[in-house]
Design an enzyme around this catalytic site. Structure first.
Site, PDB file in Angstrom:
ATOM      1  N   ARG A 233       0.853  -1.179   0.000  1.00 17.51           N
ATOM      2  CA  ARG A 233       0.000   0.000   0.000  1.00 17.51           C
ATOM      3  C   ARG A 233       0.897   1.240   0.000  1.00 17.51           C
ATOM      4  O   ARG A 233       1.697   1.423   0.920  1.00 17.51           O
ATOM      5  CB  ARG A 233      -0.893  -0.016   1.256  1.00 17.51           C
ATOM      6  CG  ARG A 233      -1.652   1.263   1.450  1.00 17.51           C
ATOM      7  CD  ARG A 233      -2.490   1.279   2.730  1.00 17.51           C
ATOM      8  NE  ARG A 233      -3.076   2.599   2.826  1.00 17.51           N
ATOM      9  CZ  ARG A 233      -3.053   3.381   3.893  1.00 17.51           C
ATOM     10  NH1 ARG A 233      -2.510   2.954   5.018  1.00 17.51           N
ATOM     11  NH2 ARG A 233      -3.576   4.577   3.867  1.00 17.51           N
TER      12      ARG A 233
ATOM     13  N   ASN B  64      -6.706   1.776  10.208  1.00 12.43           N
ATOM     14  CA  ASN B  64      -5.355   1.967  10.747  1.00 12.43           C
ATOM     15  C   ASN B  64      -5.488   1.892  12.254  1.00 12.43           C
ATOM     16  O   ASN B  64      -6.143   2.736  12.870  1.00 12.43           O
ATOM     17  CB  ASN B  64      -4.808   3.347  10.371  1.00 12.43           C
ATOM     18  CG  ASN B  64      -4.632   3.503   8.860  1.00 12.43           C
ATOM     19  OD1 ASN B  64      -4.772   2.550   8.098  1.00 12.43           O
ATOM     20  ND2 ASN B  64      -4.307   4.711   8.444  1.00 12.43           N
TER      21      ASN B  64
ATOM     22  N   GLU C 258      -6.787   8.402   6.701  1.00 14.71           N
ATOM     23  CA  GLU C 258      -7.062   9.038   7.992  1.00 14.71           C
ATOM     24  C   GLU C 258      -7.664  10.435   7.859  1.00 14.71           C
ATOM     25  O   GLU C 258      -7.009  11.436   8.188  1.00 14.71           O
ATOM     26  CB  GLU C 258      -5.790   9.065   8.859  1.00 14.71           C
ATOM     27  CG  GLU C 258      -5.284   7.673   9.180  1.00 14.71           C
ATOM     28  CD  GLU C 258      -4.236   7.629  10.296  1.00 14.71           C
ATOM     29  OE1 GLU C 258      -3.752   8.695  10.706  1.00 14.71           O
ATOM     30  OE2 GLU C 258      -3.917   6.523  10.754  1.00 14.71           O
TER      31      GLU C 258
ATOM     32  N   GLU D  48      -3.119  -0.401   8.404  1.00 14.07           N
ATOM     33  CA  GLU D  48      -1.880  -0.053   9.117  1.00 14.07           C
ATOM     34  C   GLU D  48      -1.916  -0.656  10.503  1.00 14.07           C
ATOM     35  O   GLU D  48      -2.959  -0.628  11.176  1.00 14.07           O
ATOM     36  CB  GLU D  48      -1.720   1.464   9.306  1.00 14.07           C
ATOM     37  CG  GLU D  48      -1.392   2.233   8.067  1.00 14.07           C
ATOM     38  CD  GLU D  48      -1.144   3.717   8.356  1.00 14.07           C
ATOM     39  OE1 GLU D  48      -0.743   4.074   9.495  1.00 14.07           O
ATOM     40  OE2 GLU D  48      -1.368   4.513   7.435  1.00 14.07           O
TER      41      GLU D  48
ATOM     42  N   HIS E 111      -2.649  10.952   1.012  1.00 14.00           N
ATOM     43  CA  HIS E 111      -2.042  10.702   2.319  1.00 14.00           C
ATOM     44  C   HIS E 111      -1.351  11.999   2.757  1.00 14.00           C
ATOM     45  O   HIS E 111      -0.144  12.047   2.972  1.00 14.00           O
ATOM     46  CB  HIS E 111      -1.071   9.519   2.239  1.00 14.00           C
ATOM     47  CG  HIS E 111      -0.787   8.857   3.550  1.00 14.00           C
ATOM     48  ND1 HIS E 111      -0.988   7.514   3.764  1.00 14.00           N
ATOM     49  CD2 HIS E 111      -0.320   9.341   4.726  1.00 14.00           C
ATOM     50  CE1 HIS E 111      -0.637   7.198   5.014  1.00 14.00           C
ATOM     51  NE2 HIS E 111      -0.223   8.305   5.609  1.00 14.00           N
TER      52      HIS E 111
ATOM     53  N   TYR F  86      -3.549   1.244  16.044  1.00 15.18           N
ATOM     54  CA  TYR F  86      -2.305   1.176  16.810  1.00 15.18           C
ATOM     55  C   TYR F  86      -2.554   0.888  18.288  1.00 15.18           C
ATOM     56  O   TYR F  86      -1.763   0.229  18.936  1.00 15.18           O
ATOM     57  CB  TYR F  86      -1.517   2.481  16.652  1.00 15.18           C
ATOM     58  CG  TYR F  86      -0.983   2.645  15.244  1.00 15.18           C
ATOM     59  CD1 TYR F  86       0.295   2.203  14.920  1.00 15.18           C
ATOM     60  CD2 TYR F  86      -1.762   3.187  14.229  1.00 15.18           C
ATOM     61  CE1 TYR F  86       0.788   2.310  13.629  1.00 15.18           C
ATOM     62  CE2 TYR F  86      -1.275   3.298  12.933  1.00 15.18           C
ATOM     63  CZ  TYR F  86      -0.006   2.860  12.644  1.00 15.18           C
ATOM     64  OH  TYR F  86       0.480   2.951  11.364  1.00 15.18           O
TER      65      TYR F  86
HETATM   66  C1  NOJ Z   1      -0.878   6.747  10.601  1.00 14.72           C
HETATM   67  C2  NOJ Z   1      -0.485   7.417   9.321  1.00 14.72           C
HETATM   68  O1  NOJ Z   1      -1.328   7.066   8.267  1.00 14.72           O
HETATM   69  C3  NOJ Z   1       0.958   7.203   8.952  1.00 14.72           C
HETATM   70  O2  NOJ Z   1       1.289   8.151   8.004  1.00 14.72           O
HETATM   71  C4  NOJ Z   1       1.828   7.265  10.193  1.00 14.72           C
HETATM   72  O3  NOJ Z   1       3.182   7.233   9.884  1.00 14.72           O
HETATM   73  C5  NOJ Z   1       1.465   6.124  11.095  1.00 14.72           C
HETATM   74  N1  NOJ Z   1       0.071   6.202  11.447  1.00 14.72           N
HETATM   75  C6  NOJ Z   1       2.264   6.056  12.386  1.00 14.72           C
HETATM   76  O4  NOJ Z   1       2.009   7.180  13.136  1.00 14.72           O
END
Ligand code: NOJ
Length: 449
Positions: A77, A301, A166, A354, A121, A303
């Site tokens: 991607r 995405n 995002e 992500e 992006h 985390y």
């Molecule tokens: C989300 C973002 O899409 C990406 O650009 C970023 O580097 C990562 N998270 C980590 O923060």
């Protein structure tokens, strides 16, 4: 563990400004991130870092693709820099820019890797920002045109697109000051940006489908995600409610996953919308709702997340809670529940677009980069993802962030998210231990986890 479902795909992700470099080469126009970084004196970005050179992937993309192939990556991607293709955003097309992306796509395909394209992006052409950027409705047509140009050029070669990455952070660039353009505007303007983003997504969706109706078009979203403290039906319910609550005093509405998706998929704002959003909603022309398109899949995405108890309250993390290098909490359970909650609300197929962690990676005395923390993180998150899939969440694939260390926005190069280390002095790439580990995960379709 038993394997992931047949046909599940594994890959990695990156984005134009974070890895390409070549910021002013071959006719590329400036973007808001070029401008943001070039306004230096530690104003916006740590160490005054810029994406001018980054990983130099613009010149080294063949080496990068070879490394992907070596590590069994099935899908890559990446994003298209809008000002590389259309330097001022809505004028002439820069043939060299378009050619670069076609070359990258061809190289991926020649190596058996599926190209997955993100159209936006965050590197908006500066010329469009000068006209108001995502606050000016003219951008809707410009974005649709850009999408159509890219889709026509790559027709038959690229099957899967994500329009926006995002939207929460795009809007954050207007509401906050940490990301470009960093305007720090009030909530009503942020709601307006979201609305225009939804219309722009829809315009791009139509433009891509007009070129080839078989193309799969989604978007990659982020936001706060919750998970229950206890695995009881009551607590699951409370966590679900908290996840989509726009009125929480703990979490701002402007960073929820649904502030963007509800408009597109439910064609309304959630009942919990605060006064500022409701006030903006009253100004919307009703015909706008008819222009809202769907998504063929939701890219997530993810985390980390927040634990919520049976009463729907956020649970404070215990002292010494595990953290990544950039101090993000390690909360694998979020994977299990975010795909279930998103599925329950929207009922669409999903891709984890992500997931990963930054570590303080360095080259060790043996010349290698050992990153056991990243392996542990990915292992835990993937095991939890599998639980969500086993409970019925239709997740089609998983993309690790990121293939290479790269420019981490306002945190500059201090944060290393890659499974491949980059020595920014020389551009040398060194696969970390996690790259070999991930290659094995892919080879066994997750069975070795
Ligand atoms: C989300 C973002 O899409 C990406 O650009 C970023 O580097 C990562 N998270 C980590 O923060």
């Amino acid at each position: 563990m038993s394997a992931f479902p047949e046909g599940f795909f594994w890959g990695a992700a990156c984005a134009s400004y974070q890895c390409e470099g070549a910021w002013n080469e071959d006719g590329k126009g400036p973007s808001i991130w070029d401008d943001f970084c070039h306004e230096m004196n530690g104003k916006h970005v740590k160490n005054d870092d810029t994406g001018d050179v980054a990983c130099d992937s613009y010149h080294r993309y063949k080496e990068d693709v070879a490394l992907m192939k070596q590590h069994n990556i099935q899908a890559y991607r990446f994003s298209i820099s809008w000002p590389r293709v259309i330097p001022d955003g809505d004028g002439e097309v820069n043939e060299k820019g378009l050619q670069f992306y076609e070359n990258l796509v061809d190289e991926l395909l020649a190596n058996g890797i599926e190209p997955m394209i993100t159209l936006y992006h965050w590197d908006l052409p500066s010329a469009l920002q000068d006209k108001g950027g995502w606050l000016n409705r003219d951008i809707i047509a410009a974005f649709g045109r850009f999408a159509g140009i890219v889709a026509s050029r790559l027709k038959g070669k690229v099957k899967r697109y994500m329009t926006l990455n995002e939207p929460q952070c795009v809007a954050g660039g207007y509401g906050g000051t940490h990301g470009a353009p960093g305007l720090g505007l009030g909530g009503e303007k942020v709601a307006q940006v979201y609305h225009i983003l939804c219309l722009a997504h829809s315009e791009a969706y139509r433009a891509i489908k007009a070129v080839d109706p078989t193309t799969i078009v989604g978007a990659a979203i982020c936001g706060f995600f919750t998970y229950p403290e206890k695995d009881t039906p009551e607590n699951r319910e409370a966590a679900y409610k908290a996840n989509f609550d726009l009125s929480s005093d703990q979490k701002p509405w402007s960073f929820t996953p649904n502030i963007f998706l509800d408009s597109l998929l439910l064609k309304k704002y959630d009942e919990s919308a605060p006064a500022v959003v409701r006030k903006f909603a009253e100004t919307i022309d009703p015909s706008d709702w008819e222009k809202m398109e769907t998504l063929d899949f939701i890219g997530i995405n993810v985390y980390n997340g927040d634990m919520v108890n049976e009463k729907g309250e956020y649970v404070k993390r215990y002292p010494g809670f595990p953290l990544t290098a950039c101090k993000w909490p390690v909360t694998p359970e979020v994977m299990h529940y975010c795909v279930l909650n998103m599925h329950r609300r929207y009922g669409l197929p999903m891709v984890i677009t992500e997931n990963g962690q930054s570590c303080n990676d360095r080259v060790h005395m043996d010349g290698k980069v050992h990153d056991p923390e990243r392996i542990d993180f990915l292992n835990r998150y993937l095991l939890e993802l599998k639980k969500g899939i086993d409970e019925g969440a239709p997740v089609q694939g998983y993309l690790q962030w990121s293939i290479l260390d790269n420019f981490e926005w306002s945190r500059g190069y201090d944060e290393r998210f890659g499974i491949i280390y980059v020595d920014y002095r020389t551009g040398e790439r060194i696969p970390k231990d996690s790259a070999a580990w991930y290659a094995k995960v892919i080879e066994t379709n997750g069975e070795c986890l």
